[in-house]
Scaffold this motif. Structure first.
Motif, PDB file in Angstrom:
ATOM      1  N   HIS A 365       0.783  -1.057   0.340  1.00  0.00           N
ATOM      2  CA  HIS A 365       0.183  -0.261  -0.103  1.00  0.00           C
ATOM      3  C   HIS A 365       0.818   1.588  -0.498  1.00  0.00           C
ATOM      4  O   HIS A 365       0.479   2.477  -0.007  1.00  0.00           O
ATOM      5  CB  HIS A 365      -0.881   0.157   1.406  1.00  0.00           C
ATOM      6  CG  HIS A 365      -0.496  -0.003   2.598  1.00  0.00           C
ATOM      7  ND1 HIS A 365       0.973  -0.900   2.759  1.00  0.00           N
ATOM      8  CD2 HIS A 365      -0.390   1.045   3.566  1.00  0.00           C
ATOM      9  CE1 HIS A 365       0.978   0.106   4.468  1.00  0.00           C
ATOM     10  NE2 HIS A 365       0.199   0.918   4.557  1.00  0.00           N
ATOM     11  N   THR A 368       1.645   1.881  -4.801  1.00  0.00           N
ATOM     12  CA  THR A 368       1.496   2.602  -5.448  1.00  0.00           C
ATOM     13  C   THR A 368       0.823   4.340  -6.340  1.00  0.00           C
ATOM     14  O   THR A 368       1.824   4.768  -5.216  1.00  0.00           O
ATOM     15  CB  THR A 368      -0.339   2.732  -4.864  1.00  0.00           C
ATOM     16  OG1 THR A 368      -0.676   3.154  -3.966  1.00  0.00           O
ATOM     17  CG2 THR A 368      -0.740   1.404  -5.024  1.00  0.00           C
ATOM     18  N   ASP A 472      -3.684   1.490  -6.284  1.00  0.00           N
ATOM     19  CA  ASP A 472      -4.769   0.701  -5.300  1.00  0.00           C
ATOM     20  C   ASP A 472      -5.215  -0.617  -5.247  1.00  0.00           C
ATOM     21  O   ASP A 472      -4.981  -1.315  -4.997  1.00  0.00           O
ATOM     22  CB  ASP A 472      -5.405   1.616  -4.362  1.00  0.00           C
ATOM     23  CG  ASP A 472      -4.536   3.044  -3.256  1.00  0.00           C
ATOM     24  OD1 ASP A 472      -3.199   2.274  -3.166  1.00  0.00           O
ATOM     25  OD2 ASP A 472      -5.395   3.641  -3.142  1.00  0.00           O
TER      26      ASP A 472
END
Length: 486
Positions: A365, A368, A472
């Motif tokens: 995470h 991205t 994401d």
């Protein structure tokens, strides 16, 4: 068996399965890293254990008196639980690595057999409660709900309380002893002296194995197995090791000493961004040993450095063993890097440094396009984004991350070993990006880093080639990254 006792046994056994599952993820991490494969293997074997135990427990309950099997099953599960820590440590020392075979082997050892025995308790208890078929549905439903609640309690207590309160090995030991004591108490109700004696023996053997098992770390934090190693060639040098990696090198006497090549690269970029003596505002996502923030603070008095680190235990080690002093020039925020970045105002930092890892992979995470766009907002039109990644050829993750950064920032440069660009090797790759023309740091890299080369312009495009931009919605970092053999 009374309904109350049956419910307690189902609740405890189900809770113990989830405790085992969560702790096994942490126990395997020092040897195989924190990856999607490790999580998948542990969860998969836990589910397999629940299915296997439920089936075999039901079959056994139909053939023999379940009241005489429940106690021994819990005792055996407790004995195996006591052996998990020494077994994983011995196996991990022998097959260290995160290839699929090693990951599956350690996951199976950690969770499969004790969880299967614990999962056999529920169908055995169900059998003891079915005095009439008129209440089959309510009995099965109630015990199923009780087991689910137990699993939920085990999950939340482990994740929110136990892991942050005690080392993983001690929790395993306490769980194993607790199960053996419970099993002995249940066996005593049916006068199974042999089971009670076996449980006592299992506790003694497990305790001995626990004591002699190799210890892979000095400190267990909420996320890592950590140790600090003294550099034999430099009395004031310290290496912070987290799980399987040497994360940081700190010289207690000289904060300007940068040992690792990638950190010297980051230092050289900061020197090009602001000459020594001129303050700079830097947001560091990923704390480690806080080597770079100390360097910036020492060479540029008046600078603002904010370290964002999710693991408070790492910061505690930095303060207690690595001499980190926070206050003027260096501040720490204990939180997730993504949420911390989102909370920053526009144009609030001159540079953002992304140097966060779980094993050798950057947490997905933080890789991205959406993250990079947020960085661009935070650093403004003249700021820098510096990213440290590790990959080996074919370097699919590194190429995807370069493509992702280049899809947002106008100017991108890469700094790494020539073998990385020649498609023959791998290691640390530093990505430097900005909307403004990049500062001239190539000469500093050549003088201070030596073994690293700089690539810009079309060479960056050639490196990324046809790599897909990470988003994401799709960022399979653990699958893209290449781990070197051995």
């Amino acid at each position: 068996m009374s309904p109350l006792l049956g419910g307690v046994l189902v609740f405890v056994s189900s809770a113990a399965v989830l405790v085992l599952e969560i702790l096994s993820l942490r126990l395997v991490a020092p040897y195989a890293g924190i990856t999607l494969e490790v999580s998948t293997a542990v969860i998969g074997f836990a589910l397999a254990a629940i299915a296997l135990g439920s089936w075999l427990g039901g079959v056994a309950a139909d053939r023999w008196d379940p009241r005489k099997m429940i106690g021994p099953a819990i005792i055996a599960a407790g004995g195996l639980t006591l052996l998990i820590v020494p077994a994983i440590r011995a196996t991990g020392e022998a097959i260290t690595g995160n290839d699929d075979g090693a990951v599956l082997t350690m996951a199976a050892i950690a969770v499969l057999f004790p969880a299967a025995l614990l999962s056999a308790v529920t169908p055995m208890v169900v059998k003891t409660q079915l005095g009439t078929l008129d209440k089959t549905g309510s009995v099965v439903g109630m015990l199923s709900a009780t087991g689910t609640v137990g699993a939920l309690v085990g999950t939340f207590v482990t994740g929110f309380v136990l892991v942050s309160s005690a080392p993983t090995s001690r929790i395993f030991y306490a769980l194993g002893i607790g199960l053996i004591v419970l099993g002995i108490a249940v066996a005593a109700r049916t006068q199974l002296k042999a089971a009670a004696a076996g449980g006592t023996s299992a506790a003694v053997i497990g305790a001995g194995a626990f004591v002699i098992a190799p210890q892979p770390c000095d400190t267990e934090t909420a996320y890592h197995c950590a140790k600090v190693v003294v550099d034999p060639d430099r009395p004031t040098g310290r290496v912070l090791q987290l799980d399987t990696l040497r994360h940081s090198y700190v010289d207690l006497a000289d904060p300007t000493h940068l040992e690792f090549a990638y950190i010297r690269t980051l230092g050289a970029v900061f020197d090009a961004l602001r000459p020594p003596g001129q303050p700079v505002r830097a947001l560091h996502i990923g704390g480690g040993g806080a080597t770079l923030p100390r360097y910036v603070d020492a060479t540029r008095p008046g600078s603002d450095n904010l370290i964002v680190e999710i693991d408070s235990g790492v910061i505690d080690i930095d303060r207690k063993e690595l001499g980190l002093v926070t206050g003027d020039g260096i501040e720490v925020s204990i939180r997730d890097g993504r949420t911390a970045l989102t909370a920053q105002p526009d144009n609030s930092w001159d540079a953002v440094v992304m140097d966060a890892f779980g094993g050798i992979a950057v947490p997905w995470h933080l890789t991205t396009r959406e993250v990079v766009e947020d960085v661009r907002r935070v650093v403004g039109p003249d700021g820098l984004y510096l990213v440290n990644v590790i990959d080996y050829w074919p370097a699919d993750f590194a190429r995807a991350e370069v493509a992702t950064v280049a899809s947002v920032f106008r100017h991108v440069a890469l700094v790494s070993y020539p073998a990385v660009f020649d498609s023959t090797g791998g290691g640390n790759i530093v990505i430097v990006a900005s909307d403004a023309p990049l500062p001239a740091f190539a000469d500093a890299i050549e003088n201070n880093v030596g073994q690293f080369a700089v690539r810009t312009g079309p060479q960056v495009t050639q490196f990324a080639r046809d790599a897909e931009v990470l988003r994401d919605d799709f960022a399979p970092v653990d699958q893209l990254i290449t781990v070197p053999a051995g």
